[in-house]
Design an enzyme around this catalytic site. Structure first.
Site, PDB file in Angstrom:
ATOM      1  N   THR A 163       3.154   1.187  -6.575  1.00 12.61           N
ATOM      2  CA  THR A 163       2.388  -0.038  -6.027  1.00 12.61           C
ATOM      3  C   THR A 163       1.056   0.105  -6.824  1.00 12.61           C
ATOM      4  OG1 THR A 163       1.289  -1.144  -4.439  1.00 12.61           O
ATOM      5  CG2 THR A 163       1.628   1.123  -4.034  1.00 12.61           C
ATOM      6  N   ASP A 164       0.642  -1.248  -7.316  1.00 15.68           N
ATOM      7  CA  ASP A 164      -0.767  -1.203  -7.752  1.00 15.68           C
ATOM      8  C   ASP A 164      -1.891  -0.774  -6.745  1.00 15.68           C
ATOM      9  OD1 ASP A 164      -0.628  -3.415  -6.137  1.00 15.68           O
ATOM     10  OD2 ASP A 164      -1.297  -4.734  -7.716  1.00 15.68           O
ATOM     11  N   GLU A 165      -1.680  -0.474  -5.460  1.00 15.74           N
ATOM     12  CA  GLU A 165      -2.541  -0.274  -4.588  1.00 15.74           C
ATOM     13  C   GLU A 165      -2.883   1.152  -4.565  1.00 15.74           C
ATOM     14  OE1 GLU A 165      -2.193  -1.941  -0.575  1.00 15.74           O
ATOM     15  OE2 GLU A 165      -1.056  -3.620  -1.232  1.00 15.74           O
ATOM     16  N   TYR A 194      -1.329   3.273   3.926  1.00 17.35           N
ATOM     17  CA  TYR A 194      -0.015   2.663   3.020  1.00 17.35           C
ATOM     18  C   TYR A 194      -0.227   3.543   1.812  1.00 17.35           C
ATOM     19  CZ  TYR A 194       2.748  -0.082  -0.014  1.00 17.35           C
ATOM     20  OH  TYR A 194       3.607  -0.324  -1.100  1.00 17.35           O
ATOM     21  N   LYS A 201       1.419   6.409  -0.499  1.00 18.39           N
ATOM     22  CA  LYS A 201       2.212   6.131  -1.708  1.00 18.39           C
ATOM     23  C   LYS A 201       1.681   6.863  -2.865  1.00 18.39           C
ATOM     24  CE  LYS A 201       4.980   3.262  -2.454  1.00 18.39           C
ATOM     25  NZ  LYS A 201       6.366   3.463  -2.388  1.00 18.39           N
ATOM     26  N   ASN A 229       4.537  -8.512  -4.959  1.00 21.80           N
ATOM     27  CA  ASN A 229       5.832  -9.350  -5.250  1.00 21.80           C
ATOM     28  C   ASN A 229       6.178 -10.556  -4.029  1.00 21.80           C
ATOM     29  OD1 ASN A 229       8.519  -7.463  -6.395  1.00 21.80           O
ATOM     30  ND2 ASN A 229       6.588  -6.860  -6.379  1.00 21.80           N
TER      31      ASN A 229
HETATM   32  P1  NAD Z   1      10.699  -3.493   2.581  1.00 25.35           P
HETATM   33  O1  NAD Z   1       9.657  -3.124   3.714  1.00 25.35           O
HETATM   34  O2  NAD Z   1      11.227  -5.033   2.404  1.00 25.35           O
HETATM   35  O3  NAD Z   1      11.698  -2.594   2.420  1.00 25.35           O
HETATM   36  C1  NAD Z   1      11.660  -1.114   2.529  1.00 25.35           C
HETATM   37  C2  NAD Z   1      13.128  -0.299   2.964  1.00 25.35           C
HETATM   38  O4  NAD Z   1      13.107   0.899   2.896  1.00 25.35           O
HETATM   39  C3  NAD Z   1      13.855  -1.235   4.220  1.00 25.35           C
HETATM   40  O5  NAD Z   1      15.178  -1.367   3.759  1.00 25.35           O
HETATM   41  C4  NAD Z   1      13.722   0.100   5.262  1.00 25.35           C
HETATM   42  O6  NAD Z   1      14.751   0.113   5.931  1.00 25.35           O
HETATM   43  C5  NAD Z   1      13.950   1.206   4.194  1.00 25.35           C
HETATM   44  N1  NAD Z   1      13.219   2.569   4.586  1.00 25.35           N
HETATM   45  C6  NAD Z   1      12.086   2.821   5.235  1.00 25.35           C
HETATM   46  N2  NAD Z   1      11.793   3.868   5.499  1.00 25.35           N
HETATM   47  C7  NAD Z   1      12.936   4.710   5.231  1.00 25.35           C
HETATM   48  C8  NAD Z   1      13.386   5.928   5.366  1.00 25.35           C
HETATM   49  N3  NAD Z   1      12.533   6.881   5.829  1.00 25.35           N
HETATM   50  N4  NAD Z   1      14.583   6.248   4.785  1.00 25.35           N
HETATM   51  C9  NAD Z   1      15.657   5.313   4.406  1.00 25.35           C
HETATM   52  N5  NAD Z   1      15.127   4.011   4.048  1.00 25.35           N
HETATM   53  C10 NAD Z   1      14.037   3.620   4.651  1.00 25.35           C
HETATM   54  O7  NAD Z   1       9.846  -3.356   1.162  1.00 25.35           O
HETATM   55  P2  NAD Z   1       9.780  -3.859  -0.207  1.00 25.35           P
HETATM   56  O8  NAD Z   1       8.555  -5.038  -0.318  1.00 25.35           O
HETATM   57  O9  NAD Z   1      11.118  -4.247  -0.558  1.00 25.35           O
HETATM   58  O10 NAD Z   1       9.245  -2.606  -0.997  1.00 25.35           O
HETATM   59  C11 NAD Z   1      10.118  -1.709  -1.818  1.00 25.35           C
HETATM   60  C12 NAD Z   1       9.288  -0.450  -2.552  1.00 25.35           C
HETATM   61  O11 NAD Z   1       8.516  -1.562  -3.616  1.00 25.35           O
HETATM   62  C13 NAD Z   1       8.389  -0.041  -1.575  1.00 25.35           C
HETATM   63  O12 NAD Z   1       8.349   1.474  -2.360  1.00 25.35           O
HETATM   64  C14 NAD Z   1       7.011  -0.397  -1.982  1.00 25.35           C
HETATM   65  O13 NAD Z   1       5.882   0.455  -1.731  1.00 25.35           O
HETATM   66  C15 NAD Z   1       7.257  -0.973  -3.359  1.00 25.35           C
HETATM   67  N6  NAD Z   1       6.321  -1.999  -3.841  1.00 25.35           N
HETATM   68  C16 NAD Z   1       6.330  -3.270  -3.046  1.00 25.35           C
HETATM   69  C17 NAD Z   1       5.568  -4.511  -3.316  1.00 25.35           C
HETATM   70  C18 NAD Z   1       5.691  -5.629  -2.461  1.00 25.35           C
HETATM   71  O14 NAD Z   1       4.801  -6.670  -2.992  1.00 25.35           O
HETATM   72  N7  NAD Z   1       6.473  -5.815  -1.653  1.00 25.35           N
HETATM   73  C19 NAD Z   1       4.837  -4.153  -4.488  1.00 25.35           C
HETATM   74  C20 NAD Z   1       4.910  -3.237  -5.294  1.00 25.35           C
HETATM   75  C21 NAD Z   1       5.628  -2.152  -4.903  1.00 25.35           C
HETATM   76  O1  DAU Z   2       0.045  -4.809  -4.424  1.00 24.24           O
HETATM   77  C1  DAU Z   2       1.299  -4.539  -3.877  1.00 24.24           C
HETATM   78  C2  DAU Z   2       1.520  -4.429  -2.408  1.00 24.24           C
HETATM   79  O2  DAU Z   2       1.316  -5.906  -2.051  1.00 24.24           O
HETATM   80  C3  DAU Z   2       2.669  -3.614  -1.778  1.00 24.24           C
HETATM   81  O3  DAU Z   2       2.664  -2.231  -2.427  1.00 24.24           O
HETATM   82  C4  DAU Z   2       2.469  -3.700  -0.563  1.00 24.24           C
HETATM   83  O4  DAU Z   2       3.948  -3.015   0.129  1.00 24.24           O
HETATM   84  C5  DAU Z   2       2.611  -5.391  -0.193  1.00 24.24           C
HETATM   85  O5  DAU Z   2       2.707  -5.421   1.342  1.00 24.24           O
HETATM   86  C6  DAU Z   2       1.499  -6.071  -0.577  1.00 24.24           C
HETATM   87  O6  DAU Z   2       0.405  -5.677  -0.155  1.00 24.24           O
HETATM   88  P1  DAU Z   2      -0.857  -6.749   0.444  1.00 24.24           P
HETATM   89  O7  DAU Z   2      -1.451  -6.062   1.383  1.00 24.24           O
HETATM   90  O8  DAU Z   2      -1.513  -6.931  -0.755  1.00 24.24           O
HETATM   91  O9  DAU Z   2       0.074  -7.876   1.018  1.00 24.24           O
HETATM   92  P2  DAU Z   2      -0.082  -8.710   2.039  1.00 24.24           P
HETATM   93  O10 DAU Z   2       1.246  -9.801   2.057  1.00 24.24           O
HETATM   94  O11 DAU Z   2       0.182  -8.000   3.553  1.00 24.24           O
HETATM   95  O12 DAU Z   2      -1.295  -9.543   1.892  1.00 24.24           O
HETATM   96  C7  DAU Z   2      -1.611 -10.154   0.685  1.00 24.24           C
HETATM   97  C8  DAU Z   2      -3.016 -10.740   0.892  1.00 24.24           C
HETATM   98  O13 DAU Z   2      -3.017 -11.643   1.836  1.00 24.24           O
HETATM   99  C9  DAU Z   2      -4.037  -9.704   1.378  1.00 24.24           C
HETATM  100  O14 DAU Z   2      -5.318  -9.825   0.806  1.00 24.24           O
HETATM  101  C10 DAU Z   2      -4.113  -9.807   2.846  1.00 24.24           C
HETATM  102  C11 DAU Z   2      -4.122 -11.242   3.030  1.00 24.24           C
HETATM  103  N1  DAU Z   2      -3.450 -11.896   4.383  1.00 24.24           N
HETATM  104  C12 DAU Z   2      -2.169 -11.248   4.759  1.00 24.24           C
HETATM  105  C13 DAU Z   2      -1.486 -11.561   5.942  1.00 24.24           C
HETATM  106  C14 DAU Z   2      -0.399 -10.945   6.185  1.00 24.24           C
HETATM  107  C15 DAU Z   2      -4.099 -12.418   5.151  1.00 24.24           C
HETATM  108  O15 DAU Z   2      -4.987 -13.318   4.487  1.00 24.24           O
HETATM  109  N2  DAU Z   2      -3.452 -13.057   6.075  1.00 24.24           N
HETATM  110  C16 DAU Z   2      -2.260 -12.484   6.568  1.00 24.24           C
HETATM  111  O16 DAU Z   2      -1.764 -12.802   8.071  1.00 24.24           O
END
Ligand code: NAD
Ligand code: DAU
Length: 334
Positions: free
Chosen positions: A123-125, A147, A151, A177
């Site tokens: 992740t970019d985080e 988190y 990561k 995403n």
């Molecule tokens: P998600 O929370 O939708 O899915 C995570 C999946 O991992 C789930 O199916 C969960 O059951 C599984 N999981 C969790 N712990 C586990 C374990 N110990 N063993 C086996 N399975 C396990 O997450 P997502 O948004 O699809 O993210 C997927 C990946 O992409 C993550 O590594 C996240 O850090 C990365 N990522 C997410 C975003 C985003 O915006 N969502 C952005 C950049 C990177």
């Molecule tokens: O940048 C990549 C990351 O993006 C991934 O690695 C993480 O898994 C994914 O959860 C996401 O993290 P963020 O914290 O950026 O996403 P979230 O959707 O939780 O929040 C996006 C922005 O919106 C953040 O600035 C917080 C704000 N927010 C979020 C929620 C849930 C609100 O203002 N209100 C809310 O209720």
């Protein structure tokens, strides 16, 4: 290719699995623990594909990982498995440490033993917040939340396996995403479903935090490019084409759903909230990738998907998510 996709029952992992089965003719075995965010419903349109298999198990469980490798006979492991919600990591970091540190370690050991390529989805985080400019792969790692810190730990472990053991590993770091199948704790699906249910729209702080939005199919495609063409030991960033302040995203959703501005409620800010993320994707673009989905179109299509997919979100909204919402926001969902 034959792939073991860990965390493939989640939002992006299932999107990646669908893409590899349908567009690349790969054989995919998913290993997933099915946490609250992992759902077999996400396999609904490919569950019967003979090239697809599902193994229930945790990545930190050596026996489950060995059994999945035995069944899949993969050429590569792609690891999506993670706890992914920043707010949950602030409230209860335990599972984040276990899955990201121990889970990644167990997978790396298995990849080393079986001579497999390894791709870590990151992740970019890990770079922290950037007020001006854009992060590259060379930017220092300054994670702010449990988190992102865990990561980052996982990324460093992956790099150590390349340097120490020559494991052919790559890391792909994505920006925020959005798209179908995203669990509604995250900003965009939360706001869409609350808007459709006439609930309040809880914006943290002033809502001027900026995120770099990428459609999940574009990120899944970027991961495919890195898997096929990435140089072992390297990191590749994949950011979306647009950046937008949270409040503007919420306003777009209000317009697309026909909700009202009066539903916006500014609530207590997230502790340690990163102000802005911005990612340069030059390196993955050089492999041939480019994002295809503009935010405006992708967001409209995502709103339509949630409007039409109550079969997917109704069981979530009427289950544990309600209790999570009450704990996190101090109020009930309508
Ligand atoms: P998600 O929370 O939708 O899915 C995570 C999946 O991992 C789930 O199916 C969960 O059951 C599984 N999981 C969790 N712990 C586990 C374990 N110990 N063993 C086996 N399975 C396990 O997450 P997502 O948004 O699809 O993210 C997927 C990946 O992409 C993550 O590594 C996240 O850090 C990365 N990522 C997410 C975003 C985003 O915006 N969502 C952005 C950049 C990177
Ligand atoms: O940048 C990549 C990351 O993006 C991934 O690695 C993480 O898994 C994914 O959860 C996401 O993290 P963020 O914290 O950026 O996403 P979230 O959707 O939780 O929040 C996006 C922005 O919106 C953040 O600035 C917080 C704000 N927010 C979020 C929620 C849930 C609100 O203002 N209100 C809310 O209720």
């Amino acid at each position: 290719m034959r792939l073991l996709v860990c965390g493939g029952a989640g939002f992006i992992g299932s999107t990646f699995t669908r893409l590899r089965l349908q567009d690349h003719g790969d054989e995919v075995t998913v290993l997933d623990k099915l946490t609250y965010a992992g759902r077999e419903e996400n396999f609904h349109d490919f569950a019967e594909n003979p090239a697809f298999r599902f193994v229930l198990g945790a990545i930190e469980d050596r026996e489950a990982v060995a059994a999945a490798i035995e069944l899949a006979a993969p050429e590569a492991i792609v690891n999506f498995a993670a706890e992914t919600h920043v707010d949950r990591s602030i409230a209860e970091p335990d599972a984040f440490v276990r899955t990201h540190a121990l889970g990644t370690y167990v997978l790396l050991e298995a990849a080393r033993e079986s001579d497999l390529r390894y791709l870590q989805v990151s992740t970019d985080e890990v770079y922290g917040s950037i007020e001006v400019g854009t992060f590259t792969e060379e930017s220092p790692l300054r994670p702010s939340s449990p988190y992102s810190a865990t990561k980052t730990g996982a990324d460093l472990l992956v790099e150590s396996y390349f340097h120490t053991y020559g494991l052919p590993s790559v890391i792909c770091r994505g920006s925020n995403n959005y798209g179908p199948y995203q669990y509604p704790e995250k900003l965009i699906p939360l706001m869409i479903l609350n808007a459709l249910h006439s609930d309040s729209l809880p914006v943290y702080g002033d809502g001027m935090q900026v995120r770099n939005w990428i459609h999940s199919t574009d990120f899944a495609r970027a991961i495919g490019y890195v898997l096929e063409h990435g140089v072992p030991g390297e990191v590749y960033n994949a950011g979306g084409p647009e950046e937008e302040a949270n409040i503007d995203v919420v306003r777009r959703i209000i317009e697309l759903t026909g909700a009202s501005e009066s539903q916006i409620e500014h609530v207590t800010d997230r502790p340690g909230h990163d102000r802005r993320y911005s990612l340069s994707s030059e390196k993955v673009r050089a492999l041939g990738w480019a994002p295809q989905v503009r935010f405006e179109e992708g967001l409209a299509a995502t709103v339509e998907w949630y409007r039409d997919s109550s079969w997917w979100w109704e069981p979530i909204r009427s289950g544990d998510y309600r209790r999570y919402y009450e704990r996190q926001y101090g109020r009930s969902l309508g």
